[in-house]
Design an enzyme around this catalytic site. Structure first.
Site, PDB file in Angstrom:
ATOM      1  N   TYR A 509       0.832  -1.204   0.000  1.00 38.43           N
ATOM      2  CA  TYR A 509       0.000   0.000   0.000  1.00 38.43           C
ATOM      3  C   TYR A 509       0.863   1.250   0.000  1.00 38.43           C
ATOM      4  O   TYR A 509       2.034   1.236   0.406  1.00 38.43           O
ATOM      5  CB  TYR A 509      -0.962   0.004   1.187  1.00 38.43           C
ATOM      6  CG  TYR A 509      -0.350   0.298   2.537  1.00 38.43           C
ATOM      7  CD1 TYR A 509      -0.334   1.594   3.056  1.00 38.43           C
ATOM      8  CD2 TYR A 509       0.197  -0.720   3.320  1.00 38.43           C
ATOM      9  CE1 TYR A 509       0.208   1.872   4.303  1.00 38.43           C
ATOM     10  CE2 TYR A 509       0.746  -0.467   4.561  1.00 38.43           C
ATOM     11  CZ  TYR A 509       0.754   0.834   5.049  1.00 38.43           C
ATOM     12  OH  TYR A 509       1.304   1.108   6.272  1.00 38.43           O
ATOM     13  N   CYS A 510       0.252   2.326  -0.490  1.00 40.00           N
ATOM     14  CA  CYS A 510       0.892   3.640  -0.473  1.00 40.00           C
ATOM     15  C   CYS A 510      -0.169   4.641  -0.052  1.00 40.00           C
ATOM     16  O   CYS A 510      -1.099   4.291   0.681  1.00 40.00           O
ATOM     17  CB  CYS A 510       1.481   3.969  -1.845  1.00 40.00           C
ATOM     18  SG  CYS A 510       0.261   4.056  -3.180  1.00 40.00           S
ATOM     19  N   GLY A 511      -0.069   5.885  -0.526  1.00 36.00           N
ATOM     20  CA  GLY A 511      -1.076   6.878  -0.152  1.00 36.00           C
ATOM     21  C   GLY A 511      -2.416   6.614  -0.786  1.00 36.00           C
ATOM     22  O   GLY A 511      -3.453   6.627  -0.116  1.00 36.00           O
ATOM     23  N   TRP A 538      -3.605   4.202   1.985  1.00 37.61           N
ATOM     24  CA  TRP A 538      -3.762   4.774   3.322  1.00 37.61           C
ATOM     25  C   TRP A 538      -4.865   5.824   3.359  1.00 37.61           C
ATOM     26  O   TRP A 538      -5.574   5.952   4.353  1.00 37.61           O
ATOM     27  CB  TRP A 538      -2.440   5.383   3.761  1.00 37.61           C
ATOM     28  CG  TRP A 538      -2.459   6.001   5.115  1.00 37.61           C
ATOM     29  CD1 TRP A 538      -2.424   7.333   5.426  1.00 37.61           C
ATOM     30  CD2 TRP A 538      -2.503   5.308   6.374  1.00 37.61           C
ATOM     31  NE1 TRP A 538      -2.456   7.522   6.783  1.00 37.61           N
ATOM     32  CE2 TRP A 538      -2.500   6.294   7.395  1.00 37.61           C
ATOM     33  CE3 TRP A 538      -2.544   3.974   6.738  1.00 37.61           C
ATOM     34  CZ2 TRP A 538      -2.537   5.967   8.742  1.00 37.61           C
ATOM     35  CZ3 TRP A 538      -2.586   3.652   8.084  1.00 37.61           C
ATOM     36  CH2 TRP A 538      -2.575   4.642   9.066  1.00 37.61           C
TER      37      TRP A 538
END
Length: 816
Positions: A509-511, A538
């Site tokens: 996952y990232c932003g 996120w």
């Protein structure tokens, strides 16, 4: 032809005027029990709040206009009591005189609308519903006359949200009571929590999962009794829990009433009697996705239905093409929009679907004034057909929901969204519009290019042993992350891919999902078998954590540490910072820089459009020792206020680090553009968190510090040859991969500019401004023949002892 129409507003008035445009000979009579035949119901809340100043602006048409322009016999204050189907007559009472008469019809159109759902005690003084102009007048008068200060809005749908906003703008304390755990049924939970945040930012208290059982009143005010036994006290109560179709007239006449409680009509709006039509809020419509009957009390469909009924009466083959439920509402600084089905409806109907999320800017990132949108797309797993969409954000929400609603109506798929050619200029959109991005993401899922996990899968995947890999920057990770997540920034992943376990399921996952997608592809191509992208990243997962409050049902949620608007505080901000348009960690970096110059006890005000800033600002304050005062929304902006402590606060240590070792040391060995960029991004982020950072440049890394023009220094032939073969300064660096004779590097720099990512020279300057120490290795300078005069200003010189001295006080030591 004698056409009688019962009811006005949207459906009835639309039918009457359309009928006149189709026939000059027909006798058209419209009956309405109110004083106004057609008015803007959706504008009533804004009239109460004062945003719409002139009452007459709410009037769509007047009785005189209908009589003079359209030759319609308008009879206001007339209530139809009975339909006599055998004789084709209606019985009408004049509400002013009490007289009753009968009127013959050839065709009859029913547009009786809907009535508010009632709660015991709703008739007492100070409890109101909002369905027409006289009610709006009474509410405005009551607030002015009683100087009401406390209000309770029962119901968290469209009208409830609008009323909460307008009452808050009038200065009233507002509590919203809603029977479901999330506001607004057209939204799924993870989207609704964004609305919850917005309401709380503006001081609205939410009581979710609670029903209002009754209203009562005494000398102290109005008391709203909730289903739990709790009582809310107020001066004004608004009953906005929904409406029920007004079908008594139709039922008494023997017309068919459906399972949902509305009048049953066919696609031409014909009821069970071929001479009677029905339109608007009182009828059941067919859902565009499920094909089942439903109730959708919206003005747009009602207008179209009135037009279709008139068309069919006068011989046109016009048919209603089902209802999508496309709608939008403003909630303070956000627009909240939806079309089609929610996940809950699809699950209940057993319809297979998948979903994806995109967090995008309303227009090109490099053009100022942009705002963010959270977008959700729900689509069929069998053919990619669009089943529903939800968008929450600032500017551009209405444009995108309308594009998706149109695509859905046209039967387009997510693969078609990839190819939509939409208008682009930096002020209005991006070259890859967010609609295209939704298509790209959804199509990647259906093609098998990417497996996905969702926000609600996180706990279950943890129990099954999945590893969560966070590929955001160090700054983003430190401001909040999934517990026990492994952290490797995406730009470091290829060099550290051996650190990632291959024997367990992997969730990246990232932003928002884009960097994680790139990471997933790299991992999959490197032989990782079970890799998933956490859709929405996120930005989607983090807001849902509020549902884990100790008591979600009937839990009062209000803005923390804030009971009044920050603008009303007596203390004035000493410094104002504009960080609008910057992506994370840009606003925090800019904040940290300005905060250093503040006097002790001074207040700083910062504005930003990054949606994560609402949670980043309190986290930054906690880590740096500043006092968090408030954050609120002003249109598309978030306005935050902090106070510098009276005494210098010691920054909180990084999780797991010893309190005496908080510095960061980075050895920059490479002169590849991507690796050097990563080095300075990490350095700036750490400096923004109040850490001391030392960057030690050795061998090829020294080229980063060279001036872009040759210095007038004497050198031998070998030293000069070294200088010719190596890049001269930050502007000349190339990518480690995909350089393609400079084309790849040029493309990367162009994309960085479009995405509002700072250039390497800018990052170097920012690092020096933030106090990052840049140390050139003297031994390497001597070997490579680089003179002090050839380096940019502000550079220190040192050897291995200098490096080790800083490394020993660091909890992070990176070799790049």
């Amino acid at each position: 032809m004698r056409l009688l129409i019962v009811g006005g507003v949207a459906g009835g008035a639309s039918a009457a005027t359309r009928a006149r445009r189709l026939s000059n000979d027909a006798e058209i009579v419209m009956f309405d029990r109110g004083k106004y035949p057609s008015y803007a119901v959706c504008g009533l809340a804004y009239y109460i709040g004062g945003e719409i100043e002139e009452r007459d602006d709410l009037l769509v048409v007047t009785p005189d206009l209908l009589r003079n322009r359209f030759a319609i016999d308008v009879r206001m204050r007339s209530e139809v009591r009975r339909i006599l189907r055998d004789s084709r007559e209606i019985e009408v009472e004049n509400l002013d005189t009490g007289e009753t008469c009968r009127e013959r019809y050839d065709k009859l159109i029913l547009a009786p609308g809907a009535a508010p759902v009632e709660v015991p005690g709703y008739e007492i003084e100070g409890v109101f519903t909002l369905r027409d102009i006289p009610q709006a007048d009474r509410i405005k008068d009551y607030i002015a006359r009683t100087q009401a200060k406390r209000s309770v809005v029962v119901g968290g749908g469209y009208i409830g949200v609008e009323m909460a906003e307008n009452l808050r703008r009038m200065g009233l304390d507002v509590s919203v009571v809603h029977s479901h755990e999330y506001l607004m049924r057209p939204l799924d939970p993870e989207m609704a929590v964004l609305l919850h945040q917005e309401m709380k930012l503006n001081g609205v208290k939410l009581f979710l999962g609670a029903k209002a059982d009754s209203f009562s009143r005494d000398d102290s005010g109005i008391h709203v009794r909730l289903s739990s036994g709790r009582t809310l006290d107020c001066d004004l109560a608004m009953l906005c829990i929904g409406v029920r179709p007004t079908v008594d007239l139709a039922r008494d006449a023997g017309l068919t009433i459906g399972k949902r409680g509305g009048i049953v009509v066919d696609e031409h709006m014909v009821a069970s009697d071929p001479n009677i039509y029905a339109v608007g809020d009182a009828i059941e419509v067919v859902d565009f996705v499920t094909g089942e009957n439903t109730l959708v009390p919206l003005g747009g469909p009602a207008n179209r239905q009135g037009r279709i009924a008139a068309d069919h009466i006068f011989g046109r083959d016009s048919a209603y093409r089902k209802t999508q439920g496309t709608a939008i509402v403003r909630a303070f600084g956000l627009a909240v929009a939806a079309t089609g089905c929610t996940e809950k409806v699809l699950k209940e109907r057993g319809i297979a679907y998948e979903k994806c999320y995109v967090h995008a800017a309303s227009h090109a990132g490099y053009y100022p004034g942009g705002s963010s949108m959270a977008m959700k797309l729900i689509f069929s797993t069998t053919d990619g057909r669009i089943l529903g969409a939800q968008i929450i954000g600032g500017d551009g929400v209405d444009k995108r929901i309308d594009v998706l609603a149109t695509a859905m109506r046209a039967g387009m798929t997510v693969f078609d969204l990839e190819h939509l050619e939409l208008a682009y200029a930096p002020q209005y959109g991006s070259a890859k519009d967010p609609i295209n991005m939704l298509g790209f993401v959804a199509s990647n899922i259906l093609r098998g290019d990417m497996k996905v996990a969702h926000w609600h899968d996180v706990d279950d995947l943890k129990r099954k042993g999945a590893v969560f890999l966070d590929v955001r920057t160090k700054d983003e990770f430190e401001l909040g992350h999934i517990s026990d997540a492994m952290h490797i920034p995406v730009d470091d992943l290829r060099n550290r891919i051996s650190d990632v376990p291959k024997d367990r399921p992997l969730v990246v996952y990232c932003g928002s999902g884009l960097r994680a997608y790139n990471a997933c592809r790299a991992l999959m191509l490197s032989g990782f078998a079970d890799v998933r992208n956490l859709t929405g990243g996120w930005h989607t997962y983090e807001p849902t954590l509020e549902k884990e409050s100790p008591s979600p049902k009937e839990e009062a949620m209000a803005t923390p540490k804030q009971e009044k608007s920050p603008a009303s505080e007596e203390v004035q901000a000493a410094v104002r910072v504009d960080a609008c348009g910057l992506q994370c960690p840009g606003p925090i970096v800019k904040l940290n820089k300005k905060a250093k110059d503040l006097d002790a006890g001074a207040v700083l005000e910062i504005s930003a459009t990054d949606p994560g800033f609402a949670t980043d600002l309190p986290a930054w304050c906690e880590r740096t020792g500043h006092e968090f005062l408030s954050i609120e929304r002003d249109g598309a902006k978030l306005i935050g206020r902090i106070r510098k402590p009276a005494a210098e606060a010691k920054p909180a240590p990084t999780a797991g680090a010893a309190a005496e070792k908080n510095d960061k040391t980075i050895v920059v060995f490479s002169n590849d553009l991507d690796r050097v960029m990563a080095s300075f991004i990490i350095a700036n982020g750490a400096a923004a968190m109040g850490r001391k950072v030392t960057m030690f440049f050795t061998f090829w890394g020294l080229n980063v510090l060279r001036k872009d023009r040759a210095a007038d220094v004497e050198k031998g032939l070998v030293d000069r040859m070294f200088g010719w073969m190596m890049p001269r300064g930050a502007k000349k660096l190339k990518l480690s991969k995909m350089n393609m004779a400079g084309m790849g590097t040029a493309m990367m720099k162009r994309v960085m500019k479009q995405k509002n990512v700072q250039s390497l020279p800018d990052l170097i300057a920012l690092a020096m401004e933030q106090g990052v120490r840049l140390v050139a290795c003297t031994m390497t300078m001597d070997i490579m023949g680089i003179k002090r005069e050839e380096l940019i200003g502000g550079i220190e010189e040192g050897g291995v002892a200098t490096y080790l001295a800083h490394a020993e006080t660091s909890d992070v030591n990176l070799f790049i």
